[in-house]
Write a protein that holds these residues in place. Sequence first.
Motif, PDB file in Angstrom:
ATOM      1  N   LEU A  51     -40.417  78.731  62.511  1.00 38.99           N
ATOM      2  CA  LEU A  51     -41.513  79.325  61.741  1.00 38.99           C
ATOM      3  C   LEU A  51     -42.100  78.318  60.761  1.00 38.99           C
ATOM      4  N   LEU A  52     -41.240  77.567  60.079  1.00 40.87           N
ATOM      5  CA  LEU A  52     -41.734  76.539  59.157  1.00 40.87           C
ATOM      6  C   LEU A  52     -42.497  75.462  59.920  1.00 40.87           C
ATOM      7  N   ARG A  53     -41.943  75.009  61.029  1.00 40.41           N
ATOM      8  CA  ARG A  53     -42.591  73.952  61.803  1.00 40.41           C
ATOM      9  C   ARG A  53     -43.969  74.389  62.295  1.00 40.41           C
ATOM     10  N   SER A  54     -44.109  75.674  62.650  1.00 38.31           N
ATOM     11  CA  SER A  54     -45.393  76.153  63.174  1.00 38.31           C
ATOM     12  C   SER A  54     -46.453  76.280  62.078  1.00 38.31           C
ATOM     13  N   ARG A  55     -46.019  76.293  60.814  1.00 33.01           N
ATOM     14  CA  ARG A  55     -46.973  76.525  59.722  1.00 33.01           C
ATOM     15  C   ARG A  55     -47.181  75.339  58.785  1.00 33.01           C
ATOM     16  N   LEU A  56     -46.316  74.340  58.835  1.00 29.89           N
ATOM     17  CA  LEU A  56     -46.444  73.180  57.952  1.00 29.89           C
ATOM     18  C   LEU A  56     -47.092  72.017  58.697  1.00 29.89           C
ATOM     19  N   ASP A  57     -47.752  71.130  57.951  1.00 31.13           N
ATOM     20  CA  ASP A  57     -48.399  69.990  58.594  1.00 31.13           C
ATOM     21  C   ASP A  57     -47.375  68.885  58.931  1.00 31.13           C
ATOM     22  N   ASP A  58     -47.879  67.817  59.542  1.00 31.30           N
ATOM     23  CA  ASP A  58     -47.002  66.749  60.043  1.00 31.30           C
ATOM     24  C   ASP A  58     -46.320  65.923  58.963  1.00 31.30           C
ATOM     25  N   SER A  59     -46.661  66.166  57.695  1.00 32.52           N
ATOM     26  CA  SER A  59     -46.008  65.424  56.615  1.00 32.52           C
ATOM     27  C   SER A  59     -44.590  65.952  56.355  1.00 32.52           C
ATOM     28  N   VAL A  60     -44.262  67.084  56.966  1.00 33.55           N
ATOM     29  CA  VAL A  60     -42.945  67.700  56.772  1.00 33.55           C
ATOM     30  C   VAL A  60     -42.210  67.736  58.107  1.00 33.55           C
ATOM     31  N   GLU A 104     -37.604  85.912  71.310  1.00 36.30           N
ATOM     32  CA  GLU A 104     -38.790  86.754  71.492  1.00 36.30           C
ATOM     33  C   GLU A 104     -39.486  87.019  70.160  1.00 36.30           C
ATOM     34  N   LEU A 105     -38.713  87.281  69.105  1.00 30.81           N
ATOM     35  CA  LEU A 105     -39.292  87.525  67.775  1.00 30.81           C
ATOM     36  C   LEU A 105     -39.987  86.268  67.252  1.00 30.81           C
ATOM     37  N   VAL A 106     -39.332  85.124  67.418  1.00 32.58           N
ATOM     38  CA  VAL A 106     -39.901  83.847  66.961  1.00 32.58           C
ATOM     39  C   VAL A 106     -41.199  83.556  67.712  1.00 32.58           C
ATOM     40  N   SER A 107     -41.170  83.730  69.018  1.00 35.48           N
ATOM     41  CA  SER A 107     -42.333  83.460  69.859  1.00 35.48           C
ATOM     42  C   SER A 107     -43.504  84.365  69.486  1.00 35.48           C
ATOM     43  N   ALA A 108     -43.235  85.642  69.253  1.00 38.62           N
ATOM     44  CA  ALA A 108     -44.289  86.590  68.871  1.00 38.62           C
ATOM     45  C   ALA A 108     -44.926  86.218  67.536  1.00 38.62           C
ATOM     46  N   ALA A 109     -44.170  85.510  66.691  1.00 41.69           N
ATOM     47  CA  ALA A 109     -44.686  85.090  65.377  1.00 41.69           C
ATOM     48  C   ALA A 109     -45.301  83.690  65.417  1.00 41.69           C
TER      49      ALA A 109
END
Length: 189
Positions: free
Chosen positions: A26-35, A56-61
Amino acid sequence: MVGAMPYNVLTVCTGNICRSPAAEALLRSRLDDSVRVASAGTGALVGHPVPDRMAELVSAAGGDVTRFAARQATPAMIQEADLILALTVRHRAWVVDQVPAAVRRTLTLRELGRLVSTIPPGTFDPSALPDDAARLTELVPLALGERRRHAGRPHDDDVVDPYGRSGSAYRASFEQITSGLTPILRALS
């Protein structure tokens, strides 16, 4: 800030197959490449994938754990991390026991979310900072400064372990992760 060092976040749970990989994805999908975000376990089921119910929960989010394989947390990983997000108070204690110097950069995920949510409005301006690494570098100390405001009150900072349990346990665990991450991600945007 070209060539700047990335900001390393490490999420930690027990087996590194449910809670910490979900938080990582979830963090990786929402933070930019600096993190850079990684996860590991205190007693990892090394090489195991994320169970279907959590995947499945992670994928849906919007997260991705398709090529995930669990790994054991090591002192080197802890030393390398700028921020360690433990999924329970016990995991936090384990991390600090491994690397005592990590105490000031190790929080439970829900604790960080709780602390960030009480930073006074106007104290933190993410738009003045170039990227998520710079934002986290400034946000985490501000959140730590909120600890005294929360002192003396009981807090449930643990994310429930769903492993081997019902679908509702996976949903409850996932909701605790997302509710912990929400104030953090909102503050960064």
